[in-house]
Structure formats: structure tokens, C-alpha cells
Design a protein around this motif. Structure first.
Motif, PDB file in Angstrom:
ATOM      1  N   ASP A  30      66.799 -45.929 -20.692  1.00  0.00           N
ATOM      2  CA  ASP A  30      65.619 -45.180 -21.143  1.00  0.00           C
ATOM      3  C   ASP A  30      65.964 -43.733 -21.463  1.00  0.00           C
ATOM      4  OD1 ASP A  30      63.927 -47.353 -20.951  1.00  0.00           O
ATOM      5  OD2 ASP A  30      63.381 -46.920 -18.876  1.00  0.00           O
ATOM      6  N   ALA A  31      67.072 -43.236 -20.930  1.00  0.00           N
ATOM      7  CA  ALA A  31      67.531 -41.886 -21.261  1.00  0.00           C
ATOM      8  C   ALA A  31      68.229 -41.923 -22.619  1.00  0.00           C
ATOM      9  CB  ALA A  31      68.471 -41.368 -20.194  1.00  0.00           C
ATOM     10  N   LEU A  32      67.986 -40.902 -23.421  1.00  0.00           N
ATOM     11  CA  LEU A  32      68.501 -40.891 -24.793  1.00  0.00           C
ATOM     12  C   LEU A  32      69.083 -39.531 -25.130  1.00  0.00           C
ATOM     13  CD1 LEU A  32      68.728 -42.179 -27.670  1.00  0.00           C
ATOM     14  CD2 LEU A  32      66.448 -41.236 -28.113  1.00  0.00           C
ATOM     15  N   ASN A  90      65.892 -39.462 -16.382  1.00  0.00           N
ATOM     16  CA  ASN A  90      65.693 -40.080 -17.689  1.00  0.00           C
ATOM     17  C   ASN A  90      64.795 -39.218 -18.561  1.00  0.00           C
ATOM     18  OD1 ASN A  90      67.235 -42.292 -17.073  1.00  0.00           O
ATOM     19  ND2 ASN A  90      65.517 -43.642 -16.633  1.00  0.00           N
ATOM     20  N   MET A  91      65.331 -38.762 -19.667  1.00  0.00           N
ATOM     21  CA  MET A  91      64.581 -37.993 -20.656  1.00  0.00           C
ATOM     22  C   MET A  91      65.210 -38.260 -22.006  1.00  0.00           C
ATOM     23  SD  MET A  91      66.012 -34.156 -19.721  1.00  0.00           S
ATOM     24  CE  MET A  91      65.690 -34.378 -17.963  1.00  0.00           C
ATOM     25  N   LYS A  92      64.567 -37.810 -23.059  1.00  0.00           N
ATOM     26  CA  LYS A  92      65.079 -37.998 -24.412  1.00  0.00           C
ATOM     27  C   LYS A  92      65.378 -36.629 -25.003  1.00  0.00           C
ATOM     28  CE  LYS A  92      62.820 -42.430 -25.251  1.00  0.00           C
ATOM     29  NZ  LYS A  92      62.616 -42.706 -23.817  1.00  0.00           N
ATOM     30  N   ILE A 109      60.816 -37.078 -15.702  1.00  0.00           N
ATOM     31  CA  ILE A 109      61.057 -38.363 -16.322  1.00  0.00           C
ATOM     32  C   ILE A 109      60.177 -38.563 -17.552  1.00  0.00           C
ATOM     33  CG2 ILE A 109      59.392 -39.558 -14.815  1.00  0.00           C
ATOM     34  CD1 ILE A 109      61.381 -41.943 -14.847  1.00  0.00           C
ATOM     35  N   ASN A 110      60.798 -39.057 -18.618  1.00  0.00           N
ATOM     36  CA  ASN A 110      60.152 -39.356 -19.904  1.00  0.00           C
ATOM     37  C   ASN A 110      59.805 -38.131 -20.743  1.00  0.00           C
ATOM     38  OD1 ASN A 110      60.182 -42.195 -19.449  1.00  0.00           O
ATOM     39  ND2 ASN A 110      58.395 -41.949 -18.114  1.00  0.00           N
ATOM     40  N   ASP A 111      60.150 -36.920 -20.287  1.00  0.00           N
ATOM     41  CA  ASP A 111      59.962 -35.758 -21.146  1.00  0.00           C
ATOM     42  C   ASP A 111      60.923 -35.835 -22.333  1.00  0.00           C
ATOM     43  OD1 ASP A 111      57.951 -34.702 -19.699  1.00  0.00           O
ATOM     44  OD2 ASP A 111      59.052 -32.978 -18.903  1.00  0.00           O
ATOM     45  N   THR A 112      60.609 -35.062 -23.372  1.00  0.00           N
ATOM     46  CA  THR A 112      61.413 -35.019 -24.590  1.00  0.00           C
ATOM     47  C   THR A 112      61.809 -33.580 -24.876  1.00  0.00           C
ATOM     48  OG1 THR A 112      60.312 -36.948 -25.529  1.00  0.00           O
ATOM     49  CG2 THR A 112      61.427 -35.503 -27.070  1.00  0.00           C
ATOM     50  N   ILE A 113      63.050 -33.386 -25.298  1.00  0.00           N
ATOM     51  CA  ILE A 113      63.546 -32.062 -25.646  1.00  0.00           C
ATOM     52  C   ILE A 113      64.012 -32.089 -27.100  1.00  0.00           C
ATOM     53  CG2 ILE A 113      65.262 -30.284 -25.152  1.00  0.00           C
ATOM     54  CD1 ILE A 113      65.387 -31.335 -22.285  1.00  0.00           C
ATOM     55  N   TRP A 114      63.523 -31.129 -27.890  1.00  0.00           N
ATOM     56  CA  TRP A 114      63.958 -30.961 -29.277  1.00  0.00           C
ATOM     57  C   TRP A 114      64.851 -29.725 -29.344  1.00  0.00           C
ATOM     58  CZ3 TRP A 114      59.177 -31.781 -33.014  1.00  0.00           C
ATOM     59  CH2 TRP A 114      58.686 -33.088 -32.840  1.00  0.00           C
TER      60      TRP A 114
END
Length: 575
Positions: free
Chosen positions: A170-172, A106-108, A69-74
Motif C-alpha cells: 500500500d506504500a508507494l 504506509n503513505m504515497k 497512514i494513507n497520507d499523500t505527499i506531492w
């Protein structure tokens, strides 16, 4: 509370509890501060552990699977195919049609990187195409659009390109193109993901199962389904927020070529575009009942419905609000070239434009309900019955401050019903509107009948008002929106139509006004200049708020040649 300071046991317990609270609070906030960034790049040659661009994962699903949760992936530019089926479904290999990118945490996830960035602000998602594709063979051929949209070579494609479940806003998902989903299987029925059934005939591009992610800067294109939601399917209790996104050339054999919003959800669509999508009903969007939908600052162009609702089909018992949006050149073979509105729901259409839409009945809108329509512009729509609006089955719409011009019924703009036609005990309220020749509403409160509204350039779809327009200051203030379709303030009595007269941006003059230019600057919020008006000019500045003549400005006739300069502060009208 009184504490005996000599009682060391009580004090120690209080100190312990306070310390424990601070530790928990620190750990809670640290979980957000320490969220991990993971990298995906299809040609990375390092350790492929996602720790940097060099060591990036080459498969997006690998990054999703290890993220919390709340991690980000580019994700760097490239084409990514789903190589694994959702949990709970067995995949036979990398070409299995059940394969789909899938997430329920939920992550971005951001696409659109070149693969060298160190800051999110350095990303250029418009230049760095990041494609999530269901076209395993890379052989899809998609031609035409709207009524002529056709797919070939997609029989081997994934049923769904991406699946989400149980997500919150919150997920993007941001900066991707989603293409090549083909949900056309009726035999096996469904796949399973986190104990949910996802049907193989819905949601070719994206399937949201009880899931409400935030969708930003996405393009959905060339997805198809047998049933509903060619580009996106939103199941019951799914309420995604969709912003700055485009849906183009998606298809559904039944409903919602671009999007299906199922029961009990509250999807929001903002600053988005729907182009050349097709379906039997709801060429772009199909809304089912028991829900509330919000559409703002969006455009629907050249969508097609074989039956009803060229752009939108809205079913009974659900709310719909449309603000600052445009419907252009949508087509329905039967009812509602722009929108089909069913009964028993609350609907509002504000500051919106309906142009060149067509149907057999209701070129702009086919209505079985009682929506409130404020400050709309209906122009050049056409139908055999009700060129702009067709009302039936006890429909009682309330229409205020709206323009009806050059709409056609059976090829004529001056038939009764070319603008509004009613049947089956429908009784609209139409006030403070411009109506067409021989309109049913040629008289009434605030009606301006058969007077050209004087658009700036209707031939090029510019429906702003000229300063000579009879629509200026003729609307009712009661209930009117405070801003126009551009978010431009409506001052005093509002104008009729989607546009308030004048420009929304201040004018800054940055050069001389040369001999003989004779400028007439009218309708700006403000005008400022530090440059001179030269000889033989008849110059007029008219602004709503102020005119600022700075040092360097002058009116400078020579040799007896007359120059006239006039400055006015005021709203609307010609100088």
C-alpha cells in the motif's frame, strides 16, 4: 432470533449496538476519504507547513515525519538531500553520511510536479526531474558503464539515499530519480531504524528493511556499494513490487550492481530496464535463496559481471520466472553472460530473447539446474564453451519452441556446442527448435536444423519473423504460452521463437495506393481501407481476422493498364 417488542431494554441495546457499528464503519471509511495531501517544494516561500504549493515544505523528510497512514505527499521538481538520520541513529548535521530519507508508515509519495498542479493527473514526472540525492557536495563524476563504470568524488556521499522499514504494498514511491548513494563503510557496520540494523555497505540508493513498498516510475542511477545492492537492497522478508523503473550505472563491489534480493523475499519486477550496471556477480541483479522472483516485460542491456551472471545471478533453492524479457549485450568474464542459474530451484523462461551476450562459458545462459525454456530466441551470443547455453552438473533443462542461430563458440557458429553444450552428465530435452549447423541437437522431435530462421532485420535487433521463415507454425502447442513477447495471440500451432509471425496492431490504410506501389500487407490481425487502389498495382492484403473494404474503396484500372487485387484471411505464411 425472536425479539419481544415489548421489552424496550433489549430493543434499546440492539439499536445502540447498530448505531455504534455504523459510527465505527463511518469513521473507518472516513479515514481513507480524509487522507491528507502534503506539498513539498524546495523554493517555497510561504509558511512551509505543507498545506499548499505556496506554503509547501522545503524538505521532504519534514512532510514524511508528520504524515500518517494513507497520507499523500506531492513533491515538486528539484534536488533534495537527506538532512537527518533515521530514528535511532544520531546525526551530526546536514552533511552526516548516516542521513537518509526514511519512512516506516504506509503513505504515497509522488515526485514529478512543476509546483502548480491541482490534480495528480496533471503531473509530468518525465519532464519535472525530482532528484533524491546523496551527493552532498554535488561533485560526483560517474563515467563509463558496465565493465568501464567508474566513480569519483563520492567519498562524502550518504550511505543510503532512502530507507524504508515495515511497509506493505500500500506504500508507494512514484516519479523520482534516486542517485548518489555510496554504502562503502565497513568500520562502523550499521545504523539503526525502528529497531532494525541497516548495514552501511549495502543498498546505496534504497534500502528496504523487512519492507515491501510499491516502486513505480523511478530511476536509480550512479549509486554504489562495497557489498550488495548498488541501486536497491531488499532485506530478508522484503518483497517490493517494482514497475516502470530504470536502473542505470549502479555498482556493487560484490553482487547485484542494480539490485540485491535477499533471503525469503518475493520481489516482482515488471516493465523495467537495467542498463550498464556492474558487480562481481549479478551485474544487474543478485537473487539469494529461499525465495520466488518474478520478472516480466523487462530488459537487461550492457550489464557486466567480473565473474558470473552478467545480468542476473540466481542462487540455489529459489524460484525464478522470466516472461517477455530481453537480454542484450551483457557480459560476464566467467559464466553466464546473460544469466547464471544455480541448482535446486524451479525456473521458467518464456517468450524471451538473448542477443549478443558473452562469457567464457554460457554466452546467453550458464545453467546448473533444470529450467523450462519456452519460445525463446538465442542469437549472436558468444562464449568459449556453449555459445548460447552451457549446462553442467546434472542439469536437465527442457527447451521447446526456441530458436538458436548465429551463436558462437570459440569464434565459430558451426562448432558442436555453438548453440548448446553439455558437461558433467547434463541431459537437456530439446524439441521443436531451430538449431545450428553441427549442433548436438541436429535431429529429434520437431528439430529444424541449419535452416536460417529469417528474421526481419537481425542486424538492427529486429527478431520478428519474415513470412518465409521455417519457424512459422512449427512449435508444439502443448505447454506453449498463449501469447508472444508482445502479448500477441499465438493461433493454432505456435511459431518457434519469441515472436509469433505477423503484426500485433491492425492496419488502417489512410491514403490512395498510388500507381506502381504493389503493396503486400501480410500478418496483420485486420486491414481496413476506404481508399482506392490506382492503376498498375499488384496488391495483396492478408489478415488473420478480417479485411474491411469500406465505401470509397475501389480497384480502378484505366487505359487498359492491369491492376490485380487479392485479399486473403489466414494465419502465417506468404501470400
Amino acid at each position: 432470533m425472536k425479539i419481544n417488542c415489548n421489552n424496550s431494554g433489549i430493543v434499546t441495546k440492539l439499536r445502540f449496538k447498530k448505531s455504534l457499528f455504523l459510527i465505527i464503519l463511518f469513521m473507518y471509511h472516513s479515514s481513507f476519504l480524509m487522507a491528507t495531501v502534503r506539498y513539498v517544494k524546495q523554493d517555497a516561500v510561504g509558511n512551509n507547513n505543507g498545506n499548499s504549493w505556496f506554503d509547501a515544505y522545503t524538505d521532504l523528510q519534514d512532510a514524511i515525519d508528520v504524515s500518517v497512514i494513507n497520507d499523500t505527499i506531492w513533491v515538486a521538481a528539484g534536488t533534495y538531500l537527506p538532512k537527518d538520520a533515521p530514528d535511532g541513529t544520531i546525526s551530526t548535521g546536514v552533511l552526516d553520511r548516516n542521513n537518509a530519507f526514511h519512512l516506516h508508515t504506509n503513505m504515497k509519495i509522488y515526485g514529478g510536479f512543476s509546483g502548480t498542479e491541482t490534480l495528480l493527473s496533471e503531473r509530468d514526472w518525465t519532464s519535472n526531474l525530482t532528484l533524491l540525492s546523496g551527493d552532498f557536495a554535488n561533485n560526483d563524476v560517474v563515467t563509463g558503464g558496465g565493465a568501464e563504470l567508474s566513480f569519483m568524488g563520492n567519498d562524502e556521499n550518504a550511505y543510503h539515499v532512502i530507507i524504508t522499514a515495515d511497509l506493505t504494498p500500500d506504500a508507494l514511491l512514484d516519479g523520482f530519480t534516486i542517485s548518489g548513494g555510496n554504502a562503502n563503510d565497513l568500520q562502523d557496520g550499521y545504523i539503526t531504524y525502528v529497531f532494525k540494523r541497516l548495514y552501511k555497505y549495502d543498498g546505496g540508493g534504497m534500502y528496504n528493511a523487512y519492507s515491501s513498498p510499491t516502486i513505480t516510475n523511478l530511476t536509480f542511477t550512479s549509486n554504489s556499494v562495497y557489498n550488495t545492492g548498488g541501486g536497491m537492497y531488499n532485506s530478508p522478508s522484503s518483497s517490493p513490487v517494482i514497475m516502470n523503473s530504470t536502473f542505470i550505472s549502479n555498482s556493487a563491489d560484490f553482487g547485484g550492481g542494480a539490485m540485491l534480493n535477499s533471503y525469503s523475499n518475493s520481489t516482482s519486477i515488471v516493465n523495467s530496464t537495467f542498463i550498464s550496471n556492474s558487480a562481481v556477480v549479478g551485474g544487474a541483479v543478485l537473487n539469494f535463496s529461499s525465495s520466488s522472483r518474478f520478472i516480466a516485460n523487462s530488459s537487461f542491456n550492457s550489464n557486466y559481471a567480473h565473474l558470473n551472471g552478467g545480468a542476473i545471478y540466481h542462487t540455489p533453492n529459489s524460484n525464478l520466472t522470466i516472461i517477455n524479457s530481453t537480454f542484450v549485450s551483457n557480459l560476464a568474464n566467467s559464466q553466464g553472460g546473460g544469466i547464471f542459474l544455480s541448482h535446486s530451484s524451479i525456473q521458467s523462461i518464456i517468450n524471451s530473447i538473448f542477443i549478443l551476450n558473452s562469457a567464457d562459458s554460457g554466452g546467453g545462459i550458464f545453467n546448473r539446474n533444470s529450467p523450462t525454456i519456452f519460445n525463446a530466441t538465442f542469437a549472436s551470443n558468444s562464449a568459449n564453451s556453449g555459445g548460447a547455453i552451457y549446462n553442467e552438473f546434472y542439469a536437465h533443462p527442457k527447451i521447446y519452441n526456441s530458436i538458436f542461430w548465429s551463436n558462437f563458440q570459440s569464434g565459430s557458429a558451426n562448432f558442436q556446442g555453438s548453440d548448446i553444450l553439455n558437461s558433467n552428465n547434463s541431459l537437456p530435452t530439446v524439441e521443436h527448435c531451430i538449431t545450428q549447423e553441427n549442433s548436438i541437437y541436429s535431429t529429434g522431435t520437431g528439430i529444424i536444423n541449419n535452416q536460417e530462421p529469417k528474421f526481419e532485420d537481425a542486424a538492427n535487433l529486429n527478431f520478428k519473423l519474415k513470412c518465409t521463415s521455417p519457424a512459422i507454425n512449427q512449435g508444439t502447442l502443448s505447454g506453449a504460452p498463449k501469447e508472444d513477447i508482445r502479448a500477441f495471440d499465438r493461433a493454432g500451432n505456435p511459431d518457434i521463437g519469441a515472436y509469433e509471425f505477423g503484426e500485433s496492431e491492425p492496419l488502417i490504410i489512410e491514403r490512395n495506393i498510388e500507381n506502381g506501389m504493389n503493396p503486400k500487407y501480410v500478418g496483420m490481425p485486420s486491414i481496413s481501407t476506404e481508399w482506392p487502389i490506382l492503376n498498375t498495382n499488384n496488391s495483396i492484403f492478408k489478415a488473420r481476422n478480417f479485411i474491411l473494404l469500406k465505401s470509397g474503396f475501389s480497384v480502378a484500372p484505366t487505359n487498359g493498364e492491369a491492376t490485380v487485387f487479392r485479399a486473403e484471411i489466414g494465419n502465417g505464411g506468404c501470400p
